[in-house]
Design a protein around this motif. Structure first.
Motif, PDB file in Angstrom:
ATOM      1  N   THR A   1       0.817  -1.212   0.000  1.00  0.00           N
ATOM      2  CA  THR A   1       0.000   0.000   0.000  1.00  0.00           C
ATOM      3  C   THR A   1       0.849   1.259   0.000  1.00  0.00           C
TER       4      THR A   1
ATOM      5  N   TRP B   1      -4.716   6.116   2.961  1.00  0.00           N
ATOM      6  CA  TRP B   1      -3.449   6.491   2.330  1.00  0.00           C
ATOM      7  C   TRP B   1      -2.564   7.341   3.244  1.00  0.00           C
TER       8      TRP B   1
ATOM      9  N   SER C   1     -11.647  -0.692   3.463  1.00  0.00           N
ATOM     10  CA  SER C   1     -10.259  -1.034   3.735  1.00  0.00           C
ATOM     11  C   SER C   1     -10.044  -0.850   5.230  1.00  0.00           C
TER      12      SER C   1
ATOM     13  N   LEU D   1      -4.425  -1.684  -2.410  1.00  0.00           N
ATOM     14  CA  LEU D   1      -5.143  -2.206  -1.256  1.00  0.00           C
ATOM     15  C   LEU D   1      -5.391  -3.692  -1.479  1.00  0.00           C
TER      16      LEU D   1
END
Length: 278
Positions: free
Chosen positions: A128, A161, A199, A134
């Protein structure tokens, strides 16, 4: 949360990818009937009471919060769950056609649960941080209609992020960043039958449950090949149950086959959630 209406919207991979790579969360309203969810809730209630009586049967997630990993065959409707067209479409779009289911369990924020610290569920890897990919997803299904006083889930969109270099254990942002997350926060109040997917790197927390009702939620963890989160879990299935499953379900399981189910000793601890509530 970007929510897709199954009656009017096709399961467009671009829309799914945009939601997960953008906000870090999306969902489908009314994916299952209230009757189906009620049966799942009955099973979870039985499993939760049994887990509380068994040493190592639960993992604390903060004050009056528990997580319980279970066996797929312990709940009715497992096949319905993992073969739902939207869930298959999401997994395929984000993780690729060789995705693997690695975890099933449930969280229970009970009355008196406090605000959790903002956190991720595990550390971000170079997949990532460097490759900008992801490689895992967490599906959530509430067993109750969530109300504002029941400790709704909060998430800060887009934070999957964020640079974790200042995070404790790579998972817990310093309190100096809390204002940022609070300013972004979206509070979720899903109804029975709704499904969300996110996520687990997107910064989130459970909030204080000031009601007199528990808020159980089923959790399904799915990996892209090589993500490695199966090492955090003991995803078991009897050979007889596995043999009864459709081939299209079998091929997406990363599971340990056994003759007789063994009690799960909960292994996916998140120590920072037990070191004091926010």
């Amino acid at each position: 949360m970007t929510t897709l209406d199954r009656t009017t919207t096709q399961y467009d991979p671009a829309a799914i990818m945009g939601a997960i790579y953008g906000d870090g969360i999306t969902g489908l309203k009314g994916a299952f009937s209230r009757e189906w969810i009620a049966r799942m809730g009955e099973d979870i209630d039985v499993l939760y009471r049994a887990a509380l009586q068994r040493p190592g049967g639960t993992v604390g997630r903060g004050t009056n919060r528990h997580y319980v990993e279970i066996h797929p065959e312990d709940i009715r409707g497992f096949v319905d769950l993992v073969s739902h067209p939207w869930m298959v479409a999401v997994c395929t779009a984000v993780l690729g056609p060789d995705y693997r289911i690695v975890e099933i369990g449930f969280d229970v924020p009970n009355p008196g649960a406090k605000d959790q610290p903002w956190h991720r569920d595990f550390r971000a890897t170079d997949e990532t941080l460097v490759n900008r990919r992801l490689n895992s997803l967490a599906f959530n299904l509430t067993t109750v209609d969530v109300e504002e006083d029941m400790g709704p889930f909060e998430i800060a969109p887009g934070t999957q992020w964020d640079d974790p270099s200042s995070y404790d254990h790579g998972m817990f942002p310093p309190t100096t960043l809390y204002e940022r997350y609070s300013s972004l926060a979206q509070r979720k109040t899903p109804k029975m039958g709704d499904v969300s997917v996110r996520s687990a790197l997107t910064i989130h927390r459970g909030t204080a449950n000031t009601s007199q009702k528990a808020r159980p939620v089923l959790v399904l963890g799915v990996d892209a090949p090589g993500a490695g989160h199966d090492q955090m879990h003991d995803f078991q299935m009897t050979r007889a149950f596995y043999a009864s499953l459709p081939t299209e379900v079998q091929e997406h399981l990363l599971v340990r086959l056994v003759d007789t189910l063994e009690p799960v000793v909960q292994g996916h601890t998140i120590e920072g959630l037990m070191m004091g509530d926010a």
